[in-house]
Every structure is written in C-alpha cells, then in structure tokens.
Motif scaffolding. Structure first.
Motif, mmCIF file in Angstrom:
data_model
loop_
_atom_site.group_PDB
_atom_site.id
_atom_site.type_symbol
_atom_site.label_atom_id
_atom_site.label_comp_id
_atom_site.label_asym_id
_atom_site.label_seq_id
_atom_site.Cartn_x
_atom_site.Cartn_y
_atom_site.Cartn_z
ATOM 1 N N SER A 137 6.822 8.657 -8.303
ATOM 2 C CA SER A 137 6.676 9.755 -9.267
ATOM 3 C C SER A 137 7.863 9.811 -10.219
ATOM 4 C CB SER A 137 6.555 11.094 -8.532
ATOM 5 O OG SER A 137 5.369 11.129 -7.754
ATOM 6 N N THR A 179 5.057 24.255 -19.668
ATOM 7 C CA THR A 179 4.288 23.908 -18.477
ATOM 8 C C THR A 179 3.398 25.087 -18.125
ATOM 9 O OG1 THR A 179 4.470 23.072 -16.207
ATOM 10 C CG2 THR A 179 6.051 24.768 -16.880
ATOM 11 N N ASN A 238 1.724 16.911 -12.850
ATOM 12 C CA ASN A 238 1.962 17.725 -11.663
ATOM 13 C C ASN A 238 0.630 17.974 -10.968
ATOM 14 O OD1 ASN A 238 2.880 19.503 -9.714
ATOM 15 N ND2 ASN A 238 3.020 21.244 -11.119
ATOM 16 N N LEU A 261 4.144 16.903 -5.604
ATOM 17 C CA LEU A 261 4.508 15.488 -5.588
ATOM 18 C C LEU A 261 5.389 15.145 -4.388
ATOM 19 C CD1 LEU A 261 5.194 14.933 -9.398
ATOM 20 C CD2 LEU A 261 3.334 13.920 -8.042
ATOM 21 N N ASN A 317 9.262 12.562 -12.895
ATOM 22 C CA ASN A 317 9.083 13.925 -13.373
ATOM 23 C C ASN A 317 10.442 14.607 -13.467
ATOM 24 O OD1 ASN A 317 8.206 16.720 -13.722
ATOM 25 N ND2 ASN A 317 6.211 16.025 -12.984
ATOM 26 N N GLU A 367 8.573 18.854 -8.119
ATOM 27 C CA GLU A 367 7.303 19.550 -7.944
ATOM 28 C C GLU A 367 6.825 19.399 -6.507
ATOM 29 O OE1 GLU A 367 6.433 21.506 -10.100
ATOM 30 O OE2 GLU A 367 6.410 20.735 -12.149
ATOM 31 N N ARG A 407 6.677 27.010 -7.244
ATOM 32 C CA ARG A 407 8.004 27.084 -7.867
ATOM 33 C C ARG A 407 8.742 28.359 -7.482
ATOM 34 N NH1 ARG A 407 5.173 25.377 -13.049
ATOM 35 N NH2 ARG A 407 5.213 23.085 -13.043
#
Length: 761
Positions: free
Chosen positions: A243, A650, A219, A252, A245, A249, A668
């Motif tokens: 990407s 994370t 990330n 990204l 994941n 995110e 987030r």
C-alpha cells in the motif's frame, strides 16, 4: 448524534464495529424491517443491485455480499421518513440553506415533484406533465442547444443513461458534464492513449492469482469495503499486498471479515498490507518512477528482470523511457516521493519478485495536476514485466459510484467519437451534433459567463461535489432553470436557478412496474461486468417515476413530433431500450439474453487479450518528468512568512461521495464532528499550536482570489510532515476552478496548497 470527541480506534476494519454501524443505520433510518429484508436479497439474480460502490461481487448467489457502505445506502433509501410537501411548506429555501448537508439528507425520501416559487421562497408541488412542459418551454426557447447542460451521476443505470444521451443528442448538444469528470477522467485519458482502452484489464479472478497487489491512492476500508475481502484472501495465501498512502488507514492495516464465523467469534482479525509506504501527497509519480529505475538498474547489472518478449512484440517507446530512467536522479525521486532511496529500492524489489502483479488506484491518484502522467507511469511499470493481459496481472482503476463506468460505456461523454455518432445516426435516424461539449469545469465557466442557461442533473449533488464552491453557487444562481432528478434532498436543490424543479425518482431498491410489467435495470462494475437487478421494495410514494420514464417523458414533451424516437414505447418494456443499446454497441450483442445468466457478462476489454486498439497497434511506453512546478511548489516559493501545507480532501467513514450519513469517522477516531484537519504532531508544534486548537484554512493559488474554509479542529495524525487532510465537501471552496489535471480537466482536490492560521485571527 454522537458526542464530539477524538478517540483513537484500536480495532480492525469491518468486524463487529461494522455490524453495529449497520444496525445503527437501520434504526436511525427507521428502516429495520425493510432494510433487513433488502440486505438479505442484495446482489442475487432476482434481487436488487447494491446502489453503493462499483466493486464487483464474487458470488451473485450469496445473500450476504454487502458491506457497511452498501447497508447504509440501502437504509438511507429504505427509510420510512418522507420529505413531502409538508416539509417544503414549513421551510423557505433560505431556511434550508442554513441547515447542514446531513440535515438535508436526513429528512427522508422525496415524494412529489416540486417547483420553486420565488414569491414565497418555497418549493411547491407541481404535476408531472406541468413539470415536463416547463422544461420543454425553457429548452425550446434557447437560441442554441449548447446553452443547455446535462449532468449525469454514476448512480444512473445503463438504461436511463442511454436514453438520456439519445435525447440530449437529438435535442442538439454534446454537453455531458458527468461525475467521471471529477474522479477517473485521467484514467480513461491515460489508458486510452497507452493501451487503447479506458478501463481496467483485470477480473476478480485475477485477484486470486496475483502474487502481489499494489494499492495506490485508495482507502478501501471506507470507499470499497468489499475489496478488503480480496486483499485479506491474497495476504492469507502469501501474496504481497503493498500500500502507498500518506495517511495510515485502518482498512489497509487489519480487517475482520463479518462472514468469517471463527474470526467474529474470537474477535480476531487478519492483516491486509504486508508493506506500507507513507509517501508524500502527490508523490506517487516519483515513487513509481523510482521502482522502474530500480528494475532497470537490476537489468543493467545482468539480471533477467524485464519481459523482453512483451516489450518487443507488444510495445513501442521503451528505449526512450529507459534513457529517461537512467538519467533520473535518485535524490530527486526521494525528495518528491517523500520516501527514502532505500524505500524506493524496497518497493521496486517487491514488484520484481512477484511473478504476477495487479496495480490498483483510486482518486488519490486521479485528482492531481499530473494524474494522467502518473497513471501512464503505472502502465509503464506493468508493461516492464509483462503484467498486462495475462492471468493474475493488470491495471485495476477502482471506480466510485455503482455505474459510473457503465454510464460512459453507453454514451455519456462530452467528446464522442465520430464512429459512435455515425452509429447513433444510423440507428435513430437523426444527425447528432459533432461539436464537442462541456465537461464539468467548462460547464461551470459557461454558466458564470452567461453562455449556459439551463442545467438538468440526472442524480448527483452538483453544488456540493464541484470545486470552487462559491463560484459554482454563483453560476447555478445565474441559470434560468435548474432541474434535479433525485431520491432525497441535497445542497443542489437549495442552490438553484431563477426557476427550479426537484423531480423525485424511484430508487434502485424499489419495484419498477411499467406497461410491460416488472422491470429490471443493468449496471457495469469496475471490472466491466454487466448484470441486471430489480428492486423488491414498494415505492416510497405513488408519485415517483423511474429514471427512464422521467427522461422519456421529458424528451417527448421537448422534441414533440420532430423526434423520430418512440420515447413512450421504449419505456413500456426496458428490453426495448436494451435492444437499442445492442444496436448501437457491438459489445452488447445478445444483451437481453446474456443478462439472464446469474452474474451477467463481461464486456470486451481488448487490452486484456493483448489487443491494442491504438494508432500503432501496440501499447505505448510514455515518458514523463517528475514535476517540480506544482501549485504547492510555487506556493512555498512565494509565501515566506508561514508554512505552506498540501491539503488532500477525503471523505469520512459515515459518508458516500457527498452524501453524509452521520458525523462519525470511526476508523480515524473522529466522532460527532466533521470540521477537522489531520496533521502531523511535529507540524502542530512547529505552528506554535496544540492538538485540538482551531484554525482557519486559506488556499494559496496565486490568482488573487481569497478562498478559505473556517473553524477546523487540529487532530494529530500519522501523516507525513507538510501534508494535511480534511473532509469534503467542507473543503471544496479551497479548490480553484482553474486547477485541473493536465489533459483531463479533473479538479486537483488531492493537492491544494494552503496555510493554517488560528481561527478568527
């Protein structure tokens, strides 16, 4: 502190949000003037090196090659707050144990060496000479040097790390648990076996030439924000940025470059990923294998896909890999990757169409049981089209802390080679120990078993960074002595041995003057570039010592007349330390001359030149099955009464490793809190709960040990069903000490089988 709320973030990564965050960080730390001055001098040849991540600088002459993370690190180090003897007189260790990690960090810079007094349960000031005498007394009283452990953080510079390993080996052990054991150890293990080198093969210039850049388990927006500049530029010139994941995110997806005046003035932004694959947690091996199977099927259909010249000239093992790929089931690859067969073909086609490709990866790849196998699959994919050792192509493991790669380069390793030890013997005149030492997990076991009595930590936060938290705390408390070299207070200073020392050191932003004058230190970034830097800030306290000075004085006190090393002479001028590094490592030839060049120099990476320092003299295609017996597979087979999720740990956007700068995770949409669980909305409904409910998390390892983390708020998020995410170190108690990467020993913090139950049920 922000109010507790969940609020979807609509903006791009960086941009005005990052600039506001930098301003707030400087104001909160009361470091505006010093911090601003430092930022203007960051990454210049005569300025300091950013103490944050290991992403390289493209232009060392620029005053503005810093990011939000780096600015927060600078502000934290330049804070006017002080954690001096008055603080420790006010609070017992028991009092501080009840405080948050954020509170501990927020007290400011440590000013005096401190020693724990069990009778008062407080830390008290101690003179430096007395501190070194205490360490020497404990080390020299051990019947076996292997009862001492010497931890290293990636914030240590090359000079201090080199002196450290010389001292420890002259003392008599190879016990070097270090932060690499918890992050990129699988990278070194996998790549050394496959290519003969444990480092990335690309330079920053390759990012300007690549036709496709694949980003796995990473990330960048939070962990390596400066990387976004390269990904943005690649996208703008037409390269594919692909990407993989589980989480969506923001970093990204879109990025606003604070250095782009037009973009900032118009509140614009640029896309990052051209393609985004939301695979299952741990599904990378199956996804990569699917891409390789796609390539082979196109080749078998008569198309020119593979680089046959590279395969024939530079590799061994391809036929076995091809046979394995042909027999692999598309249904299994889709099931275990979490991507459809069509998506796997799409990803493979993106790679096939790129004339040159770079594959990047982070800890989302390395902290799994099958991490080594996954990285070797990445290597296989690169080699199938000759994407190793040519412009615009190669392997790019993205390291975390600023010198985690350099520490390993200059000798911080628990399993040193015989050739390296022979050179150490020849240069320093002592016979170094040959027995392999303990890594992090083995060190914890040794403390628990009473086989290790002393832990010395050169930076880091051992108590918070490690897995199986409460077992680690028990292990630390069983030590006779724990010692921590640090700039600020953290959990490891509160969870301590029977005797304990806190030794405050200079930060990298501060002026270091020794007998020979002003000193600079060097670091190595993720792309093997070594450069020198010197701080410009006055030390936070007159009682601080540099890391090299602490190590040298400890070594002199411990080894005394039996040492052949001129410890105090070497720290008078760090050029002398670098001369010794050059004497041990051929790749550092003309070290002191080469670091005078702005930007420094690149260490030799043989695989970049298609030189394979392996037993066969060639790179190896290595075959691995798709694992169907992970901890989550086993848990789902045995737990029948509730849903088993796979938890990935994370970090938030207000965090660097275990250092908590604040309680927000802007991208987030989490503010004023950290105990949250990111979970698919359908999974919330299936649990019979609703967004915002509180749950307890219980790990399912099948070893009979209860591991839990209580009171986490459910946050509906774009993540595959069956997977969840939460912050560390809060969730580190859920990681079993025995669950580590095969052949590498890295804790499996990105694949934890858990169940969720209503809080307090």
């Amino acid at each position: 502190m922000s109010e507790e709320k969940i609020e979807f973030y609509k903006g791009p990564a960086a941009g005005w949000g990052a600039l506001r965050a930098v301003t707030n960080a400087l104001l909160q730390q009361e470091a505006t003037l010093k911090g601003g001055k430092l930022l203007l001098s960051a990454n210049q040849p005569d300025g300091f090196d950013c103490p944050g991540c290991a992403w390289p600088d493209r232009d060392h002459h620029s005053s503005f090659q810093f990011c939000e993370n780096g600015a927060k690190a600078v502000a934290a180090e330049a804070t006017s707050r002080r954690a001096g003897p008055e603080l420790f007189a006010q609070y017992t260790v028991t009092d501080m144990m009840g405080q948050s990690d954020f509170w501990l960090e927020d007290q400011g810079r440590l000013t005096h060496p401190m020693v724990y007094d069990a009778s008062t349960d407080k830390y008290e000031p101690i003179a430096w000479d007395d501190a070194f005498a205490l360490i020497a007394r404990h080390l020299n009283a051990l019947p076996d040097p292997n009862q001492a452990l010497f931890y290293t953080s990636g914030r240590a510079n090359n000079e201090s790390a080199f002196l450290y390993q010389v001292f420890v080996r002259e003392y008599g052990t190879n016990n070097f648990p270090d932060c690499s054991n918890m992050c990129h150890e699988p990278t070194g293990t996998a790549m050394n076996r496959q290519f003969g080198v444990g480092k990335g093969t690309v330079t920053l210039d390759d990012f300007s030439l690549a036709e496709a850049i694949f980003v796995l388990g990473q990330n960048p927006g939070t962990n390596h924000p400066r990387m976004l500049t390269e990904l943005r530029a690649a996208n703008k010139r037409g390269a594919r940025v692909v990407s993989f994941n589980p989480l969506r995110e923001r970093g990204l997806e879109r990025f606003a470059d604070p250095q782009d005046k037009f973009e900032m003035a118009t509140f614009g932004s640029s896309p990052i990923s051209t393609n985004y694959f939301q695979l299952r947690v741990g599904g990378d091996l199956a996804a990569i294998k699917g891409m390789m199977k796609h390539l082979l099927e196109r080749e078998d259909a008569g198309e020119a896909v593979l680089d046959h010249e590279f395969i024939a000239t530079h590799s061994v093992g391809f036929d076995a890999l091809a046979q394995d790929l042909r027999s692999e089931s598309w249904a299994l690859l889709a099931q275990e990757s979490g991507l459809s067969e069509a998506q796997l073909h799409e990803a493979g086609e993106l790679y096939r169409c790129a004339g040159s490709a770079i594959i990047c990866w982070g800890m989302g790849i390395t902290q799994h049981k099958h991490a080594v196998a996954t990285i070797q699959m990445i290597g296989n994919l690169l080699m199938m089209r000759g994407n190793i050792g040519r412009p615009g192509a190669g392997a790019c493991p993205v390291r975390g802390h600023s010198n985690v790669q350099g520490d390993r380069t200059v000798g911080i390793c628990e399993k040193p080679s015989a050739a390296f030890l022979d050179r150490m013997r020849d240069v320093f005149g002592f016979e170094p120990p040959r027995k392999h030492g303990h890594d992090v997990v083995d060190s914890i076991r040794a403390m628990l078993d009473g086989k290790a009595k002393v832990l010395f930590a050169l930076g880091g936060n051992f108590a918070a960074a490690t897995p199986d938290t409460f077992e680690v705390w028990k292990a630390l408390r069983q030590c006779d002595l724990t010692v921590h070299v640090t700039t600020k207070l953290n959990r490891s200073h509160i969870v301590h041995g029977r005797e304990a020392l806190i030794l405050p050191c200079l930060g990298r932003t501060e002026i270091d003057v020794q007998a020979g004058g002003l000193q600079g230190v060097t670091v190595e970034d993720s792309m093997s570039m070594v450069h020198i830097s010197a701080g410009i800030n006055a030390p936070a306290s007159e009682h601080l010592l540099s890391e090299p000075a602490i190590i040298a004085r400890m070594a002199a006190a411990t080894l005394g007349d039996r040492s052949k090393t001129e410890w105090l002479w070497m720290i008078e001028d760090y050029n002398r330390i670098r001369d010794k590094i050059e004497a041990v490592f051929d790749d550092f030839k003309d070290f002191n001359a080469r670091i005078k060049v702005p930007g420094g120099f690149r260490l030799r990476v043989a695989a970049s030149d298609r030189i394979w320092e392996t037993a066969s003299g060639k790179a190896s295609f290595l075959t691995h099955p798709v694992l169907q017996d992970t901890a989550s597979h086993r848990a789902r087979a045995t737990v029948r009464d509730t849903v088993v999720f796979t938890l990935m740990t994370t970090r938030s956007h207000d965090q660097y490793n275990t250092t908590i700068y604040g309680q927000d995770d802007r991208y987030r949409g989490v503010f004023g809190q950290r105990r949250v669980v990111f979970i698919n909305a359908e999974d919330i409904r299936a649990l019979g709960m609703k967004d915002g409910d509180w749950v307890d998390i219980k790990a399912v390892w099948g070893d009979g040990v209860e591991r839990r983390a209580d009171k986490f708020r459910l946050v509906s998020y774009d993540i595959p069903r069956g997977d969840i995410g939460a912050y560390y170190p809060e969730t580190n108690p859920l990681v079993a000490l025995a669950s580590v990467a095969i052949d590498a020993g890295t804790p499996t913090s990105k694949s934890i089988p858990v169940v969720l139950v209503p809080h307090g049920a």
